[in-house]
Enzyme design. Structure first.
Site, PDB file in Angstrom:
ATOM      1  N   ARG A  16      31.385  24.702  35.577  1.00  0.00           N
ATOM      2  CA  ARG A  16      31.447  26.290  35.803  1.00  0.00           C
ATOM      3  C   ARG A  16      32.507  26.905  35.262  1.00  0.00           C
ATOM      4  O   ARG A  16      32.500  27.607  34.071  1.00  0.00           O
ATOM      5  CB  ARG A  16      31.558  26.662  37.433  1.00  0.00           C
ATOM      6  CG  ARG A  16      31.008  27.904  37.827  1.00  0.00           C
ATOM      7  CD  ARG A  16      32.256  28.638  37.679  1.00  0.00           C
ATOM      8  NE  ARG A  16      33.811  28.403  38.454  1.00  0.00           N
ATOM      9  CZ  ARG A  16      34.783  28.947  38.453  1.00  0.00           C
ATOM     10  NH1 ARG A  16      35.020  29.949  37.818  1.00  0.00           N
ATOM     11  NH2 ARG A  16      35.619  28.415  39.157  1.00  0.00           N
ATOM     12  N   HIS A 208      44.256  25.081  42.739  1.00  0.00           N
ATOM     13  CA  HIS A 208      43.521  25.232  41.168  1.00  0.00           C
ATOM     14  C   HIS A 208      44.257  25.783  40.386  1.00  0.00           C
ATOM     15  O   HIS A 208      44.704  26.880  40.278  1.00  0.00           O
ATOM     16  CB  HIS A 208      42.324  26.331  41.701  1.00  0.00           C
ATOM     17  CG  HIS A 208      41.318  26.735  40.676  1.00  0.00           C
ATOM     18  ND1 HIS A 208      40.054  26.414  40.637  1.00  0.00           N
ATOM     19  CD2 HIS A 208      41.539  27.621  39.575  1.00  0.00           C
ATOM     20  CE1 HIS A 208      39.462  26.905  39.598  1.00  0.00           C
ATOM     21  NE2 HIS A 208      40.341  27.485  38.912  1.00  0.00           N
ATOM     22  N   CYS A 241      39.235  32.051  32.813  1.00  0.00           N
ATOM     23  CA  CYS A 241      38.572  32.987  33.200  1.00  0.00           C
ATOM     24  C   CYS A 241      38.331  34.123  32.419  1.00  0.00           C
ATOM     25  O   CYS A 241      39.257  34.563  31.545  1.00  0.00           O
ATOM     26  CB  CYS A 241      39.293  33.665  34.522  1.00  0.00           C
ATOM     27  SG  CYS A 241      38.567  35.303  35.210  1.00  0.00           S
TER      28      CYS A 241
HETATM   29  P1  HMG Z   1      27.964  45.195  39.254  1.00  0.00           P
HETATM   30  O1  HMG Z   1      27.546  45.621  37.971  1.00  0.00           O
HETATM   31  O2  HMG Z   1      29.295  45.925  40.145  1.00  0.00           O
HETATM   32  O3  HMG Z   1      26.751  44.679  40.044  1.00  0.00           O
HETATM   33  O4  HMG Z   1      28.557  43.874  39.108  1.00  0.00           O
HETATM   34  P2  HMG Z   1      25.768  45.712  41.002  1.00  0.00           P
HETATM   35  O5  HMG Z   1      26.022  45.122  42.637  1.00  0.00           O
HETATM   36  O6  HMG Z   1      26.363  47.083  40.986  1.00  0.00           O
HETATM   37  O7  HMG Z   1      24.371  45.578  40.461  1.00  0.00           O
HETATM   38  C1  HMG Z   1      24.138  45.885  39.288  1.00  0.00           C
HETATM   39  C2  HMG Z   1      23.066  45.115  38.641  1.00  0.00           C
HETATM   40  O8  HMG Z   1      23.356  43.822  38.454  1.00  0.00           O
HETATM   41  C3  HMG Z   1      21.750  45.156  39.660  1.00  0.00           C
HETATM   42  O9  HMG Z   1      20.482  45.185  38.720  1.00  0.00           O
HETATM   43  C4  HMG Z   1      21.986  43.994  40.274  1.00  0.00           C
HETATM   44  O10 HMG Z   1      20.524  43.557  41.043  1.00  0.00           O
HETATM   45  C5  HMG Z   1      22.267  42.962  39.281  1.00  0.00           C
HETATM   46  P3  HMG Z   1      19.683  46.406  38.372  1.00  0.00           P
HETATM   47  O11 HMG Z   1      19.222  47.038  39.653  1.00  0.00           O
HETATM   48  O12 HMG Z   1      20.569  47.316  37.670  1.00  0.00           O
HETATM   49  O13 HMG Z   1      18.772  46.012  37.465  1.00  0.00           O
HETATM   50  N1  HMG Z   1      23.038  41.848  39.987  1.00  0.00           N
HETATM   51  C6  HMG Z   1      23.069  40.480  39.710  1.00  0.00           C
HETATM   52  N2  HMG Z   1      21.961  39.936  38.794  1.00  0.00           N
HETATM   53  C7  HMG Z   1      22.372  38.281  38.914  1.00  0.00           C
HETATM   54  N3  HMG Z   1      23.029  37.798  39.574  1.00  0.00           N
HETATM   55  C8  HMG Z   1      24.025  38.463  40.464  1.00  0.00           C
HETATM   56  C9  HMG Z   1      23.922  39.812  40.329  1.00  0.00           C
HETATM   57  N4  HMG Z   1      24.409  40.812  41.198  1.00  0.00           N
HETATM   58  C10 HMG Z   1      23.894  41.963  40.779  1.00  0.00           C
HETATM   59  N5  HMG Z   1      24.637  37.897  41.244  1.00  0.00           N
HETATM   60  C11 HMG Z   1      29.139  41.359  40.000  1.00  0.00           C
HETATM   61  C12 HMG Z   1      29.183  43.049  40.273  1.00  0.00           C
HETATM   62  C13 HMG Z   1      30.153  40.763  40.920  1.00  0.00           C
HETATM   63  C14 HMG Z   1      27.884  40.807  39.821  1.00  0.00           C
HETATM   64  C15 HMG Z   1      29.900  41.329  38.376  1.00  0.00           C
HETATM   65  O14 HMG Z   1      31.048  41.910  38.367  1.00  0.00           O
HETATM   66  C16 HMG Z   1      29.888  39.873  38.081  1.00  0.00           C
HETATM   67  O15 HMG Z   1      28.885  39.003  37.755  1.00  0.00           O
HETATM   68  N6  HMG Z   1      31.096  39.298  37.818  1.00  0.00           N
HETATM   69  C17 HMG Z   1      31.261  37.942  37.479  1.00  0.00           C
HETATM   70  C18 HMG Z   1      32.687  37.756  37.006  1.00  0.00           C
HETATM   71  C19 HMG Z   1      33.064  36.503  36.743  1.00  0.00           C
HETATM   72  O16 HMG Z   1      32.095  35.460  36.880  1.00  0.00           O
HETATM   73  N7  HMG Z   1      34.162  35.864  36.564  1.00  0.00           N
HETATM   74  C20 HMG Z   1      34.622  34.420  36.256  1.00  0.00           C
HETATM   75  C21 HMG Z   1      34.592  33.813  37.491  1.00  0.00           C
HETATM   76  S1  HMG Z   1      36.031  33.995  38.550  1.00  0.00           S
HETATM   77  C22 HMG Z   1      37.251  32.863  37.771  1.00  0.00           C
HETATM   78  O17 HMG Z   1      36.945  32.147  36.917  1.00  0.00           O
HETATM   79  C23 HMG Z   1      38.333  32.257  38.713  1.00  0.00           C
HETATM   80  C24 HMG Z   1      38.386  31.112  39.556  1.00  0.00           C
HETATM   81  O18 HMG Z   1      38.188  30.235  38.557  1.00  0.00           O
HETATM   82  C25 HMG Z   1      39.777  31.025  40.308  1.00  0.00           C
HETATM   83  C26 HMG Z   1      40.937  30.997  39.447  1.00  0.00           C
HETATM   84  O19 HMG Z   1      41.005  30.363  38.522  1.00  0.00           O
HETATM   85  O20 HMG Z   1      41.768  31.811  39.957  1.00  0.00           O
HETATM   86  C27 HMG Z   1      37.134  31.111  40.701  1.00  0.00           C
HETATM   87 MG    MG Z   2      39.625  29.264  37.350  1.00  0.00          MG
END
Ligand code: HMG
Ligand code: MG
Length: 301
Positions: A16, A208, A241
């Site tokens: 992931r 982490h 990230c």
């Molecule tokens: P958004 O655009 O604000 O979503 O994104 P929304 O709720 O307004 O929905 C918009 C459209 O997206 C809709 O579709 C939803 O159905 C669809 P439409 O009606 O327009 O056709 N949708 C989805 N589709 C598939 N899967 C979903 C989903 N949710 C909504 N889950 C959202 C908000 C959170 C989805 C977006 O910002 C996003 O996907 N962000 C992810 C960012 C990410 O993955 N970052 C990296 C991971 S975090 C990290 O690495 C840190 C960590 O490792 C810890 C550390 O290191 O500190 C964990």
């Molecule tokens: Mg991380």
């Protein structure tokens, strides 16, 4: 004085956190083979993918197929990253034992990463946590940018505690504290953990560390001195990230195991099997991964 624990639990987040930031696409079949190899290494938890919007993290757009086709080892908890109810629905369909929800201690990083303010995020995650618990799943709450934020700079422990309180009240089983951009040094670990462990038991806390500046191993040592026994890491040191400029990979699982086993700390993980999995993904990515112990093992053939 005993300064480190007898046993440490290492969660493998490479499939992931590792792959989410890689430019080169890995085929679904290769991901499945790789995760199956990891499953046989003795690791107790694998974060196998992420059910975020595929437009935001295209490298993990095949989460559903990966979840459906990996071989499930009964000794392993298979978890995935879940941002909202849509993500949870998809993750439950694909099969998860654990849901990892996530948000940031920093307002700006939270907005960049999940398109919401911190206050707007709580109700979304509350529903996800409640529904995942109702479905019998383990839930981990990630808190990002617990030391420094790429946009806001230093983050104070009380900003972190505020988010932890809300996630724990909402029902997460444990909290993973993220040094998202790998800036922390052990004095910052002291400052944060002395406050965090005043408030919560150490078995609720996972550390982490990203290893951008090579400080992660020192920070793990420091965390163990505080009684922390759970760490996230990524095979070969893959990762970062995509919404945190400057974030490089997680601390490498290979290096963490070299440290822990050398200290006599048990992990239940077979280092050779893990090297095999690391060599495999390194060959598929067609580049050397940052882990020093992997580079050493590779140089020995
Ligand atoms: P958004 O655009 O604000 O979503 O994104 P929304 O709720 O307004 O929905 C918009 C459209 O997206 C809709 O579709 C939803 O159905 C669809 P439409 O009606 O327009 O056709 N949708 C989805 N589709 C598939 N899967 C979903 C989903 N949710 C909504 N889950 C959202 C908000 C959170 C989805 C977006 O910002 C996003 O996907 N962000 C992810 C960012 C990410 O993955 N970052 C990296 C991971 S975090 C990290 O690495 C840190 C960590 O490792 C810890 C550390 O290191 O500190 C964990
Ligand atoms: Mg991380």
């Amino acid at each position: 004085m005993k300064r480190w624990p007898d046993f440490v639990q290492v969660k493998e987040v490479g499939p992931r956190d590792g792959l989410q930031n890689e430019k080169k696409r890995i085929s679904t079949a290769d991901k499945i083979h790789w995760i199956n190899t990891l499953s046989d290494s003795g690791v107790k938890e694998i974060e196998y993918s992420s059910f975020v919007h595929p437009k935001w993290v295209p490298a993990l757009a095949d989460a559903n197929e990966v979840g459906r086709r990996i071989k499930r080892n009964p000794g392993v908890r298979y978890s995935a990253l879940v941002p909202n109810m849509k993500g949870l629905e998809l993750a439950l369909e694909a099969g998860i034992d654990g849901a990892s929800v996530f948000m940031s201690a920093s307002e700006t990083h939270n907005r960049k990463n999940i398109n919401k303010s911190i206050d707007e995020t709580y109700p979304v995650l509350q529903e996800v946590i409640q529904s995942a618990k109702d479905a019998g799943k383990h839930v981990t709450g990630y808190v990002s940018t617990v030391f420094d934020c790429p946009y806001e700079g230093t983050i104070m422990p009380d900003q972190v505690l505020r988010v932890c309180d809300r996630l724990l009240e909402a029902g997460v089983d444990d909290i993973s504290l993220g040094d998202t951009i790998g800036t922390a040094v052990p004095a910052q670990v002291d400052q944060l953990l002395s406050e965090v462990l005043n408030r919560y038991p150490s078995d609720k806390i996972i550390m982490h560390f990203h290893d951008t500046r090579g400080m992660a191993i020192a920070n793990i040592m420091r965390s163990m001195e505080y009684g922390i026994t759970r760490f996230d890491s990524s095979i070969g040191g893959l990762g970062g990230c995509p919404y945190a400029p400057g974030a490089s990979g997680n601390v490498a699982t290979n290096d963490v195991l070299y440290l822990l086993h050398g200290l006599g700390v048990k992990t239940g993980i077979d280092e050779n099997k893990l090297q095999e999995a690391a060599m495999f993904i390194q060959s598929k990515l067609e580049k050397a991964l940052p882990s020093k112990s992997l580079a050493y093992a590779a140089s020995q053939g």
